[in-house]
Every structure is written in structure tokens, then in C-alpha cells.
Design a protein around this motif. Structure first.
Motif, short mmCIF file in Angstrom:
data_model
loop_
_atom_site.label_atom_id
_atom_site.label_comp_id
_atom_site.label_asym_id
_atom_site.label_seq_id
_atom_site.Cartn_x
_atom_site.Cartn_y
_atom_site.Cartn_z
N ALA A 135 -30.39 -7.45 -29.96
CA ALA A 135 -29.23 -8.03 -30.73
C ALA A 135 -27.76 -7.53 -30.38
N ILE A 136 -27.52 -6.46 -30.07
CA ILE A 136 -26.47 -5.89 -29.95
C ILE A 136 -25.96 -5.85 -28.50
N ARG B 23 -14.45 -1.87 -32.63
CA ARG B 23 -14.93 -0.95 -33.89
C ARG B 23 -16.37 -1.14 -33.91
N TYR B 24 -17.18 -0.01 -34.30
CA TYR B 24 -18.66 -0.04 -34.54
C TYR B 24 -18.94 0.16 -36.09
N ILE B 25 -19.82 -0.55 -36.40
CA ILE B 25 -20.04 -0.47 -37.93
C ILE B 25 -21.64 -0.20 -38.04
N LEU B 26 -21.93 0.75 -38.80
CA LEU B 26 -23.34 1.05 -39.10
C LEU B 26 -23.74 0.45 -40.28
N ALA B 27 -24.82 -0.36 -40.76
CA ALA B 27 -25.26 -0.78 -41.84
C ALA B 27 -26.15 0.07 -42.36
N ARG C 193 -28.87 -0.17 -38.26
CA ARG C 193 -28.58 -1.20 -37.48
C ARG C 193 -26.88 -1.25 -37.03
N GLY C 194 -26.44 -1.18 -36.08
CA GLY C 194 -24.93 -1.37 -35.59
C GLY C 194 -24.41 -2.76 -35.37
N THR C 195 -23.16 -2.95 -35.53
CA THR C 195 -22.45 -4.22 -35.39
C THR C 195 -21.33 -4.01 -34.51
N HIS D 65 -22.20 0.68 -45.90
CA HIS D 65 -21.82 0.64 -44.26
C HIS D 65 -20.81 1.96 -44.08
N VAL D 66 -20.95 1.99 -42.70
CA VAL D 66 -19.97 3.16 -42.32
C VAL D 66 -19.16 2.85 -41.15
N LEU D 67 -17.82 2.97 -41.03
CA LEU D 67 -16.96 2.49 -39.94
C LEU D 67 -16.64 3.52 -38.93
#
Length: 136
Positions: free
Chosen positions: A2-3, A14-18, A22-24, A46-48
Motif C-alpha cells: 500500500a505504501i 514526511r513519514y507518519i506512523l499510525a 503502519r506508515g504514510t 501518531h508519530v511524525l
């Protein structure tokens, strides 16, 4: 898958962890920080992960009420200034590869000695910004 695995330029994406791990990937735009709240449920859990370069003192202070912030020095030399009650504690980060941990709930700012680039891993939910931190 998916990513998009990349490669990506952390200056642009930027990368975001849910909360589920899972990352976005999210492109940086004019409303980037507002969109984080809108697109990620007020950034709850979430973590940025982002890179930031600067050559002047930060104009504001910030505080992360939901967790410790990990800050890794890529290049440069800066003081992290942590507010502890009514006093300030300076933590100098001057060796690339070293890092500082900003404790959960600690107001902080940065004052570089030279142009500096840092990698941040930030629990972003509820982040506060202020010209001056409130006195405890």
C-alpha cells in the motif's frame, strides 16, 4: 504493497506512523501541519518523522504532551533549551550522530551555533506552540 517504498526526499515528503505501526508518506505543503490533524484524527497516537534545517533561533517554544520526542543531529551544532519549572536547561548537541530526548510535557526551543539539520521523531498529538512557555 500500500505504501510507496521510495526513495523519498525527507525535505519534501514526511513519514507518519499510525498507532498500529503502519506508515504514510505525506508531501509537505502550505497547510501541512493543519492537514495532519484533519487527515489523521487529530494526530491521536501518531508519530511524525521529519527533517528540519535552521540557522537562527526558533521563534517559538513547543511542547508534546503525549510522549518523548527523539531528536537526532544530522549536521551542525545547537543548544536545545528545555524549560523546567521557571528555569531553563541547555543541552548542547554538537556531534553528528548524537541525539537528545525531549521529555514528554517539556517546553523546548533550539538555538543554533551554526546552520543545523535535525531529524525529529515526534509524538505529535496535542502539540502546543507559544512565543514564551507558561510559567509552572
Amino acid at each position: 504493497m500500500a505504501i510507496d517504498p521510495g526513495p523519498h526526499d525527507l525535505d519534501q515528503v514526511r513519514y507518519i506512523l499510525a498507532p498500529d505501526g503502519r506508515g504514510t508518506n505525506k508531501a509537505v505543503g502550505e497547510r501541512f501541519y493543519q492537514e495532519l490533524d484533519e487527515d489523521f484524527d487529530d494526530f491521536a497516537g501518531h508519530v511524525l518523522i521529519q527533517k528540519f534545517s535552521f540557522d537562527a533561533p526558533w521563534p517559538t517554544w513547543e511542547m508534546h504532551p503525549e510522549g518523548d520526542e527523539f531528536v537526532y543531529l544530522l549536521a551542525g551544532d545547537t543548544d536545545f533549551v528545555l524549560r523546567e519549572g521557571s528555569s531553563e536547561r541547555r543541552v548542547r548537541v554538537s556531534q553528528p550522530g548524537s541525539y537528545v530526548v525531549v521529555p514528554k510535557g517539556a517546553w523546548h526551543t533550539a538555538r543554533p551555533h551554526v546552520p543545523t539539520t535535525l531529524l525529529f521523531v515526534t509524538p505529535g498529538e496535542g502539540t502546543l506552540n507559544a512565543e514564551l512557555p507558561p510559567e509552572d
